[in-house]
Design an enzyme around this catalytic site. Sequence first.
Site, mmCIF file in Angstrom:
data_model
loop_
_atom_site.group_PDB
_atom_site.id
_atom_site.type_symbol
_atom_site.label_atom_id
_atom_site.label_comp_id
_atom_site.label_asym_id
_atom_site.label_seq_id
_atom_site.Cartn_x
_atom_site.Cartn_y
_atom_site.Cartn_z
ATOM 1 N N HIS A 65 0.833 -1.201 0.000
ATOM 2 C CA HIS A 65 0.000 0.000 0.000
ATOM 3 C C HIS A 65 0.874 1.260 0.000
ATOM 4 C CE1 HIS A 65 -3.952 -2.023 1.557
ATOM 5 N NE2 HIS A 65 -3.615 -2.383 0.341
ATOM 6 N N GLU A 67 0.865 3.793 1.886
ATOM 7 C CA GLU A 67 1.327 4.205 3.212
ATOM 8 C C GLU A 67 2.631 3.489 3.571
ATOM 9 O OE1 GLU A 67 -1.690 3.143 2.281
ATOM 10 O OE2 GLU A 67 -3.273 3.886 3.602
ATOM 11 N N CYS A 91 -6.052 1.365 5.702
ATOM 12 C CA CYS A 91 -6.601 0.096 6.177
ATOM 13 C C CYS A 91 -5.965 -0.268 7.518
ATOM 14 C CB CYS A 91 -6.369 -1.006 5.140
ATOM 15 S SG CYS A 91 -4.650 -1.552 5.033
ATOM 16 N N CYS A 94 -2.142 -0.817 7.407
ATOM 17 C CA CYS A 94 -1.396 0.442 7.327
ATOM 18 C C CYS A 94 -1.501 1.219 8.630
ATOM 19 C CB CYS A 94 -1.893 1.273 6.150
ATOM 20 S SG CYS A 94 -1.438 0.521 4.583
#
EC number: 3.5.4.12
Length: 161
Positions: A65, A67, A91, A94
């Site tokens: 992701h 992040e 999410c 993260c």
Amino acid sequence: MAVAFLSAQRSKDPSSQVGACIVNQENKIVGIGYNGMPNGCDDDLLPWSRTADDRLNTKYPYVCHAELNAIMNKNSADVKGCTMYVALFPCNECAKLIIQAGIKEVVYLSDKYHTTPEMTASRRLLSMAGIQFRQFKPKKTKIVIDFNSINNPGMPDSSAI
Ligand SMILES: [Zn+2]
């Protein structure tokens, strides 16, 4: 936030391009990332599907992701006390990274998966860890980048000439 969105344009994910940008307490950029396959893992060989009979044929077990990439790409010793600008509410996975990295604030634009268990768990973790999160309210909804503008200042769309 615009830098996060610009970074997202580099993502090869056909269905979801997400970017993140971390700034320190002086609002200086210390990390940028977008969603993509891990370094050295060919993103033309790994699947980008959202659904498949076998989960191994979806992107989910493989993709990093935005992040995660923004934190790992940091150009400072650490990101303690920093703020993360990110296109989508993070999410739960993260959220764990954000907490452990010492980021103190998350500014997100969209919360379109608000009701999913991942986002519910994420809010729970971020709240418990005392991390602020707030939605970004842009003053304008669109920014156009026109490379020709450097040669034709003051002319917003020089291609129309
Ligand atoms: Zn995530």
